[in-house]
Design a protein around this motif. Structure first.
Motif, PDB file in Angstrom:
ATOM      1  N   GLU A  23       5.726  -4.755   7.487  1.00  0.00           N
ATOM      2  CA  GLU A  23       6.582  -3.689   6.950  1.00  0.00           C
ATOM      3  C   GLU A  23       6.145  -3.162   5.590  1.00  0.00           C
ATOM      4  OE1 GLU A  23      10.800  -4.302   7.425  1.00  0.00           O
ATOM      5  OE2 GLU A  23      10.469  -5.734   9.066  1.00  0.00           O
ATOM      6  N   ASN A  24       4.937  -3.545   5.135  1.00  0.00           N
ATOM      7  CA  ASN A  24       4.420  -3.029   3.871  1.00  0.00           C
ATOM      8  C   ASN A  24       5.373  -3.343   2.722  1.00  0.00           C
ATOM      9  OD1 ASN A  24       2.585  -1.638   2.191  1.00  0.00           O
ATOM     10  ND2 ASN A  24       3.696   0.281   2.411  1.00  0.00           N
ATOM     11  N   ALA A  25       5.820  -4.584   2.673  1.00  0.00           N
ATOM     12  CA  ALA A  25       6.810  -4.959   1.657  1.00  0.00           C
ATOM     13  C   ALA A  25       6.514  -6.352   1.120  1.00  0.00           C
ATOM     14  CB  ALA A  25       8.214  -4.931   2.258  1.00  0.00           C
ATOM     15  N   TRP A  26       6.831  -6.536  -0.158  1.00  0.00           N
ATOM     16  CA  TRP A  26       6.804  -7.870  -0.753  1.00  0.00           C
ATOM     17  C   TRP A  26       7.908  -7.982  -1.784  1.00  0.00           C
ATOM     18  CZ3 TRP A  26       4.628  -9.362  -5.805  1.00  0.00           C
ATOM     19  CH2 TRP A  26       4.287  -8.257  -6.609  1.00  0.00           C
ATOM     20  N   VAL A  27       8.414  -9.198  -1.960  1.00  0.00           N
ATOM     21  CA  VAL A  27       9.486  -9.453  -2.917  1.00  0.00           C
ATOM     22  C   VAL A  27       8.885  -9.467  -4.318  1.00  0.00           C
ATOM     23  CG1 VAL A  27      11.191 -11.144  -3.699  1.00  0.00           C
ATOM     24  CG2 VAL A  27      10.868 -10.741  -1.251  1.00  0.00           C
ATOM     25  N   VAL A  87       0.866  -1.184   0.000  1.00  0.00           N
ATOM     26  CA  VAL A  87       0.000   0.000   0.000  1.00  0.00           C
ATOM     27  C   VAL A  87       0.896   1.226   0.000  1.00  0.00           C
ATOM     28  CG1 VAL A  87      -1.873  -1.189   1.190  1.00  0.00           C
ATOM     29  CG2 VAL A  87      -0.183   0.086   2.533  1.00  0.00           C
ATOM     30  N   PRO A  88       0.406   2.385  -0.408  1.00  0.00           N
ATOM     31  CA  PRO A  88       1.266   3.573  -0.460  1.00  0.00           C
ATOM     32  C   PRO A  88       1.779   3.961   0.919  1.00  0.00           C
ATOM     33  CG  PRO A  88      -0.817   3.940  -1.636  1.00  0.00           C
ATOM     34  CD  PRO A  88      -0.970   2.670  -0.867  1.00  0.00           C
ATOM     35  N   ARG A  94      -0.444   1.631   7.849  1.00  0.00           N
ATOM     36  CA  ARG A  94       0.659   2.586   8.015  1.00  0.00           C
ATOM     37  C   ARG A  94       0.351   3.687   9.020  1.00  0.00           C
ATOM     38  NH1 ARG A  94       4.080  -0.421   7.413  1.00  0.00           N
ATOM     39  NH2 ARG A  94       5.675   1.180   7.065  1.00  0.00           N
ATOM     40  N   THR A  95      -0.664   3.477   9.851  1.00  0.00           N
ATOM     41  CA  THR A  95      -0.960   4.424  10.932  1.00  0.00           C
ATOM     42  C   THR A  95      -1.116   3.626  12.226  1.00  0.00           C
ATOM     43  OG1 THR A  95      -3.395   4.367  10.848  1.00  0.00           O
ATOM     44  CG2 THR A  95      -2.273   5.818   9.261  1.00  0.00           C
ATOM     45  N   PRO A 129      -6.363   6.379  -4.882  1.00  0.00           N
ATOM     46  CA  PRO A 129      -7.640   5.664  -4.941  1.00  0.00           C
ATOM     47  C   PRO A 129      -8.109   5.254  -3.546  1.00  0.00           C
ATOM     48  CG  PRO A 129      -6.147   4.860  -6.637  1.00  0.00           C
ATOM     49  CD  PRO A 129      -5.344   5.772  -5.766  1.00  0.00           C
ATOM     50  N   ASP A 130      -9.431   5.225  -3.348  1.00  0.00           N
ATOM     51  CA  ASP A 130     -10.004   4.969  -2.029  1.00  0.00           C
ATOM     52  C   ASP A 130      -9.480   3.684  -1.403  1.00  0.00           C
ATOM     53  OD1 ASP A 130     -11.448   7.282  -2.133  1.00  0.00           O
ATOM     54  OD2 ASP A 130     -13.363   6.326  -2.649  1.00  0.00           O
ATOM     55  N   HIS A 131      -9.426   2.587  -2.170  1.00  0.00           N
ATOM     56  CA  HIS A 131      -9.014   1.303  -1.610  1.00  0.00           C
ATOM     57  C   HIS A 131      -7.587   1.375  -1.069  1.00  0.00           C
ATOM     58  CE1 HIS A 131      -9.053  -3.041  -1.029  1.00  0.00           C
ATOM     59  NE2 HIS A 131      -7.888  -3.115  -1.646  1.00  0.00           N
ATOM     60  N   LEU A 132      -6.693   2.031  -1.818  1.00  0.00           N
ATOM     61  CA  LEU A 132      -5.310   2.148  -1.369  1.00  0.00           C
ATOM     62  C   LEU A 132      -5.199   3.099  -0.188  1.00  0.00           C
ATOM     63  CD1 LEU A 132      -3.430   2.184  -4.791  1.00  0.00           C
ATOM     64  CD2 LEU A 132      -3.700   0.289  -3.182  1.00  0.00           C
TER      65      LEU A 132
END
Length: 310
Positions: free
Chosen positions: A212-216, A182-183, A202-203, A191-194
């Motif tokens: 950690e909001n990460a993927w390979v 996600v951003p 992230r809050t 966009p609303d979903h993101l």
């Protein structure tokens, strides 16, 4: 009560939280494996649902999938949906060996892409007697087709080609390339979903230090041919319940899966809820849990009839 546990899946040690009712039942209990979303960990929405299920007499196991959270697996943040299915089956094996669990009364509950993984794993593991999902999604379809479909096929072809090059880079000693799920930052153009995903992950609302909001990125070539709901009709006669928010951008996954599934199946709508609202907002989570506990209570109240899967 929550207990830290570990179990092995394809040679990797996975970290889990075993949630049990505070009062001892004196007999083996029905149990639910709870599967977290893409990018999630057991302490977030999966843990919330697991804790709440114990209030209704279930044992519930929330765990970090391989390559995620506190579980083993390198590179970390690899997304391999076939390993995810093995993780679920290994979680069922772990529960089946616990003296306080009735191995004939084990179900699965998956949230978001975890819902897709739950259905996929259950199709080939009849020890999973019932399947429930919340805000279900298929990671394969999300990447191939885009959210809601309509993505130019060239986008995914380019990603698969890049994944091959990234494998070569890793063979040459480069670290695995990570992308955000996600951003990290949002504005009025997001966009609303993101935006909603950012707000949860992230809050302070839902963040966790191991999420950690990460993927390979090279995971794409392992996701390329995966379809969570392929052969969903073969889950029957084991029961399926899919819960979705009426405002969820992912609602089409539940709708189309239920249309293809065999009986008994049900699609239950939570009015006004978005995809991420069902992760933790009590006004939406409570009715979802009321439905889930009724569903699991009905279908796991007794062992299955001999000769039938459910």
């Amino acid at each position: 009560m929550r207990t830290d546990v570990t179990f092995v899946s394809n040679g990797l040690t996975l970290a889990g939280h075993l949630h049990t009712p505070d009062a001892r039942a004196g007999h083996p209990l029905p149990a639910i494996v709870v599967i977290h979303p893409w990018g999630g960990v057991k302490e977030q929405t999966a843990g919330l649902y697991a804790r709440r299920l114990t209030e209704h007499g279930f044992t519930a196991l929330a765990f970090d999938a391989a390559h995620q959270g506190a579980s083993e697996g390198e590179p970390h943040f690899l997304e391999n949906p076939f390993q995810r299915a093995e993780d679920i089956k290994s979680a069922v094996s772990y529960l089946s060996t616990q003296k306080d669990v009735d191995p004939e009364r084990i179900g699965a509950l998956g949230i978001s892409t975890g819902g897709g993984h739950a259905a996929y794993a259950a199709i080939s593991d009849q020890r999973i007697r019932v399947v429930g999902t919340v805000s279900a999604a298929c990671i394969g379809s999300l990447l191939r087709d885009g959210l809601g479909g309509g993505q130019d096929p060239a986008v995914f072809r380019d990603l698969v080609a890049r994944a091959g090059l990234l494998r070569t880079d890793e063979a040459l000693g480069e670290p695995a390339l990570l992308e955000h799920i996600v951003p990290e930052e949002v504005d009025e153009t997001t966009p609303d979903h993101l935006w909603q995903g950012h707000e949860y992950y992230r809050t302070v609302r839902g963040e966790h230090l191991r999420s950690e909001n990460a993927w390979v990125l090279r995971s794409v070539d392992q996701i390329a041919q995966y379809d969570s709901f392929a052969n969903i009709e073969s889950l029957a006669p084991r029961p399926l319940l899919m819960i979705a928010g009426s405002e969820a951008a992912t609602a089409h996954f539940s709708r189309t899966a239920v249309e293809r599934a065999g009986e008994p199946m049900e699609l239950f709508w939570i009015d006004g809820a978005s995809h991420f609202d069902l992760y933790d907002k009590d006004e939406y989570v409570s009715p979802a849990l009321a439905k889930l506990t009724s569903f699991f209570g009905e279908h796991l109240s007794q062992p299955p009839v001999e000769g039938r899967a459910a």
